[in-house]
Design a protein around this motif. Structure first.
Motif, PDB file in Angstrom:
ATOM      1  N   LEU A 180     -36.161 -25.458 -20.123  1.00 36.26           N
ATOM      2  CA  LEU A 180     -36.175 -27.123 -20.440  1.00 36.26           C
ATOM      3  C   LEU A 180     -37.239 -26.704 -21.914  1.00 36.26           C
ATOM      4  CD1 LEU A 180     -37.056 -27.734 -16.687  1.00 36.26           C
ATOM      5  CD2 LEU A 180     -34.589 -27.593 -18.546  1.00 36.26           C
ATOM      6  N   MET A 181     -37.021 -26.238 -23.038  1.00 34.65           N
ATOM      7  CA  MET A 181     -37.079 -26.723 -24.455  1.00 34.65           C
ATOM      8  C   MET A 181     -37.701 -28.464 -24.451  1.00 34.65           C
ATOM      9  SD  MET A 181     -33.881 -26.217 -24.449  1.00 34.65           S
ATOM     10  CE  MET A 181     -32.360 -27.087 -24.870  1.00 34.65           C
ATOM     11  N   GLU A 182     -37.216 -29.007 -23.791  1.00 34.51           N
ATOM     12  CA  GLU A 182     -37.436 -30.369 -24.253  1.00 34.51           C
ATOM     13  C   GLU A 182     -38.960 -30.750 -23.701  1.00 34.51           C
ATOM     14  OE1 GLU A 182     -34.737 -30.228 -23.353  1.00 34.51           O
ATOM     15  OE2 GLU A 182     -32.958 -30.980 -24.258  1.00 34.51           O
ATOM     16  N   LEU A 183     -39.074 -29.965 -22.682  1.00 31.84           N
ATOM     17  CA  LEU A 183     -40.173 -30.754 -21.936  1.00 31.84           C
ATOM     18  C   LEU A 183     -40.916 -29.764 -22.569  1.00 31.84           C
ATOM     19  CD1 LEU A 183     -42.221 -31.183 -19.692  1.00 31.84           C
ATOM     20  CD2 LEU A 183     -40.874 -29.330 -18.404  1.00 31.84           C
ATOM     21  N   HIS A 184     -40.734 -28.588 -22.550  1.00 30.36           N
ATOM     22  CA  HIS A 184     -41.995 -28.115 -23.377  1.00 30.36           C
ATOM     23  C   HIS A 184     -42.175 -27.271 -24.539  1.00 30.36           C
ATOM     24  CE1 HIS A 184     -40.481 -24.304 -19.952  1.00 30.36           C
ATOM     25  NE2 HIS A 184     -41.804 -25.204 -19.749  1.00 30.36           N
ATOM     26  N   TRP A 193     -43.698 -20.255 -29.881  1.00 33.57           N
ATOM     27  CA  TRP A 193     -42.999 -20.933 -30.097  1.00 33.57           C
ATOM     28  C   TRP A 193     -42.147 -21.556 -29.087  1.00 33.57           C
ATOM     29  CZ3 TRP A 193     -38.827 -18.717 -26.565  1.00 33.57           C
ATOM     30  CH2 TRP A 193     -40.066 -17.353 -26.182  1.00 33.57           C
ATOM     31  N   VAL A 194     -40.436 -22.242 -29.797  1.00 35.57           N
ATOM     32  CA  VAL A 194     -40.349 -23.216 -28.058  1.00 35.57           C
ATOM     33  C   VAL A 194     -38.990 -22.337 -27.885  1.00 35.57           C
ATOM     34  CG1 VAL A 194     -39.534 -24.990 -27.309  1.00 35.57           C
ATOM     35  CG2 VAL A 194     -41.486 -24.537 -28.285  1.00 35.57           C
ATOM     36  N   GLU A 195     -38.390 -22.261 -26.921  1.00 34.00           N
ATOM     37  CA  GLU A 195     -37.079 -21.438 -26.904  1.00 34.00           C
ATOM     38  C   GLU A 195     -35.656 -23.030 -27.185  1.00 34.00           C
ATOM     39  OE1 GLU A 195     -35.205 -17.938 -23.685  1.00 34.00           O
ATOM     40  OE2 GLU A 195     -36.209 -19.945 -22.469  1.00 34.00           O
ATOM     41  N   TYR A 196     -34.961 -22.332 -27.494  1.00 34.52           N
ATOM     42  CA  TYR A 196     -34.086 -23.131 -27.438  1.00 34.52           C
ATOM     43  C   TYR A 196     -32.295 -22.547 -26.165  1.00 34.52           C
ATOM     44  CZ  TYR A 196     -29.548 -26.512 -28.972  1.00 34.52           C
ATOM     45  OH  TYR A 196     -28.643 -25.982 -28.914  1.00 34.52           O
ATOM     46  N   ILE A 197     -32.488 -23.368 -25.364  1.00 28.27           N
ATOM     47  CA  ILE A 197     -30.805 -22.687 -25.049  1.00 28.27           C
ATOM     48  C   ILE A 197     -29.678 -23.625 -24.759  1.00 28.27           C
ATOM     49  CG2 ILE A 197     -30.445 -21.757 -22.672  1.00 28.27           C
ATOM     50  CD1 ILE A 197     -33.374 -21.565 -21.780  1.00 28.27           C
ATOM     51  N   PRO A 198     -28.583 -23.428 -25.533  1.00 25.44           N
ATOM     52  CA  PRO A 198     -27.669 -24.463 -25.711  1.00 25.44           C
ATOM     53  C   PRO A 198     -26.882 -24.161 -24.690  1.00 25.44           C
ATOM     54  CG  PRO A 198     -27.516 -21.856 -26.981  1.00 25.44           C
ATOM     55  CD  PRO A 198     -28.555 -21.967 -27.043  1.00 25.44           C
ATOM     56  N   GLN A 199     -27.095 -23.659 -23.500  1.00 24.85           N
ATOM     57  CA  GLN A 199     -26.789 -23.483 -22.497  1.00 24.85           C
ATOM     58  C   GLN A 199     -26.353 -25.023 -21.883  1.00 24.85           C
ATOM     59  OE1 GLN A 199     -27.528 -21.219 -23.555  1.00 24.85           O
ATOM     60  NE2 GLN A 199     -26.167 -19.254 -22.418  1.00 24.85           N
ATOM     61  N   LEU A 200     -27.875 -25.682 -22.158  1.00 26.17           N
ATOM     62  CA  LEU A 200     -28.064 -26.869 -21.818  1.00 26.17           C
ATOM     63  C   LEU A 200     -27.154 -28.172 -22.279  1.00 26.17           C
ATOM     64  CD1 LEU A 200     -31.333 -26.504 -20.967  1.00 26.17           C
ATOM     65  CD2 LEU A 200     -29.359 -26.210 -19.248  1.00 26.17           C
ATOM     66  N   ASP A 201     -27.368 -28.173 -23.214  1.00 26.31           N
ATOM     67  CA  ASP A 201     -26.843 -29.119 -24.127  1.00 26.31           C
ATOM     68  C   ASP A 201     -25.372 -29.452 -23.171  1.00 26.31           C
ATOM     69  OD1 ASP A 201     -28.056 -28.455 -26.348  1.00 26.31           O
ATOM     70  OD2 ASP A 201     -25.782 -28.031 -27.530  1.00 26.31           O
ATOM     71  N   ALA A 202     -24.621 -28.739 -22.152  1.00 30.16           N
ATOM     72  CA  ALA A 202     -23.531 -29.454 -21.217  1.00 30.16           C
ATOM     73  C   ALA A 202     -23.999 -30.442 -20.272  1.00 30.16           C
ATOM     74  CB  ALA A 202     -22.631 -28.406 -20.678  1.00 30.16           C
ATOM     75  N   GLY A 213     -41.923 -39.603 -20.245  1.00 29.48           N
ATOM     76  CA  GLY A 213     -41.156 -38.902 -19.485  1.00 29.48           C
ATOM     77  C   GLY A 213     -41.045 -37.461 -19.688  1.00 29.48           C
ATOM     78  N   LEU A 214     -40.294 -37.024 -19.515  1.00 36.40           N
ATOM     79  CA  LEU A 214     -40.382 -35.279 -19.875  1.00 36.40           C
ATOM     80  C   LEU A 214     -39.328 -34.466 -20.919  1.00 36.40           C
ATOM     81  CD1 LEU A 214     -39.416 -34.178 -16.215  1.00 36.40           C
ATOM     82  CD2 LEU A 214     -41.727 -34.022 -17.058  1.00 36.40           C
ATOM     83  N   GLY A 215     -39.077 -35.961 -21.595  1.00 37.54           N
ATOM     84  CA  GLY A 215     -37.945 -35.832 -22.769  1.00 37.54           C
ATOM     85  C   GLY A 215     -36.153 -35.619 -22.936  1.00 37.54           C
ATOM     86  N   ILE A 216     -36.101 -35.699 -21.144  1.00 37.69           N
ATOM     87  CA  ILE A 216     -34.726 -35.081 -20.836  1.00 37.69           C
ATOM     88  C   ILE A 216     -33.920 -35.717 -20.284  1.00 37.69           C
ATOM     89  CG2 ILE A 216     -33.557 -33.324 -19.152  1.00 37.69           C
ATOM     90  CD1 ILE A 216     -36.236 -31.264 -18.888  1.00 37.69           C
ATOM     91  N   GLN A 217     -32.301 -36.442 -21.108  1.00 37.37           N
ATOM     92  CA  GLN A 217     -32.093 -37.092 -20.528  1.00 37.37           C
ATOM     93  C   GLN A 217     -30.465 -36.184 -19.714  1.00 37.37           C
ATOM     94  OE1 GLN A 217     -31.267 -39.100 -24.346  1.00 37.37           O
ATOM     95  NE2 GLN A 217     -32.662 -39.889 -23.929  1.00 37.37           N
ATOM     96  N   TRP A 218     -30.533 -36.147 -19.044  1.00 35.05           N
ATOM     97  CA  TRP A 218     -29.586 -35.614 -18.153  1.00 35.05           C
ATOM     98  C   TRP A 218     -28.409 -35.908 -17.591  1.00 35.05           C
ATOM     99  CZ3 TRP A 218     -30.981 -31.085 -17.317  1.00 35.05           C
ATOM    100  CH2 TRP A 218     -32.378 -30.049 -17.186  1.00 35.05           C
ATOM    101  N   ARG A 219     -27.346 -35.173 -17.663  1.00 32.39           N
ATOM    102  CA  ARG A 219     -26.257 -36.399 -18.134  1.00 32.39           C
ATOM    103  C   ARG A 219     -25.600 -36.221 -16.224  1.00 32.39           C
ATOM    104  NH1 ARG A 219     -21.731 -33.949 -21.719  1.00 32.39           N
ATOM    105  NH2 ARG A 219     -20.938 -35.066 -20.452  1.00 32.39           N
ATOM    106  N   TRP A 220     -25.607 -36.477 -15.653  1.00 26.80           N
ATOM    107  CA  TRP A 220     -25.639 -36.718 -14.397  1.00 26.80           C
ATOM    108  C   TRP A 220     -24.093 -36.557 -13.486  1.00 26.80           C
ATOM    109  CZ3 TRP A 220     -29.463 -34.644 -11.796  1.00 26.80           C
ATOM    110  CH2 TRP A 220     -30.961 -35.062 -12.131  1.00 26.80           C
ATOM    111  N   ASP A 221     -23.207 -37.196 -14.610  1.00 24.15           N
ATOM    112  CA  ASP A 221     -21.729 -36.865 -13.798  1.00 24.15           C
ATOM    113  C   ASP A 221     -21.612 -36.051 -14.167  1.00 24.15           C
ATOM    114  OD1 ASP A 221     -22.386 -37.237 -16.495  1.00 24.15           O
ATOM    115  OD2 ASP A 221     -20.499 -38.024 -16.923  1.00 24.15           O
ATOM    116  N   GLU A 222     -21.613 -35.085 -15.528  1.00 25.00           N
ATOM    117  CA  GLU A 222     -21.678 -33.813 -15.350  1.00 25.00           C
ATOM    118  C   GLU A 222     -21.940 -32.756 -14.814  1.00 25.00           C
ATOM    119  OE1 GLU A 222     -20.029 -30.271 -17.327  1.00 25.00           O
ATOM    120  OE2 GLU A 222     -19.412 -32.154 -17.056  1.00 25.00           O
TER     121      GLU A 222
END
Length: 80
Positions: free
Chosen positions: A14-18, A30-39, A59-68
């Motif tokens: 959850l890099m956007e949070l961290h 450092w802050v980890e980047y996880i490209p798998q969350l891009d989807a 907020g947390l800085g994460i905009q989830w794609r709830w449809d996906e």
């Protein structure tokens, strides 16, 4: 506590949070980047001159794609 013991802060997931956490502590390395969350998220961690930038929004800085996320949950249900 990490700073007290001269330890680096290097959060996982959850890099956007961290990125906000790392911006708030002097011992962040450092802050980890996880490209798998891009989807499943529309938000992206901002980078400026090689450094992660904490968001300036509430907020947390994460905009989830709830449809996906729902689509993937249904697809996983059909596998099991």
């Amino acid at each position: 506590m990490a700073e007290t013991f001269n330890l680096a802060v290097c959060p996982h997931f959850l890099m956007e949070l961290h990125v906000s956490l790392c911006a708030a502590v002097p011992s962040a390395a450092w802050v980890e980047y996880i490209p798998q969350l891009d989807a499943v998220a529309d938000s992206r961690m901002a980078i400026d001159d090689g450094h992660a930038v904490a968001p300036d929004t509430a907020g947390l800085g994460i905009q989830w794609r709830w449809d996906e996320i729902r689509r993937r949950a249904r697809a996983a249900d059909t596998i099991t």
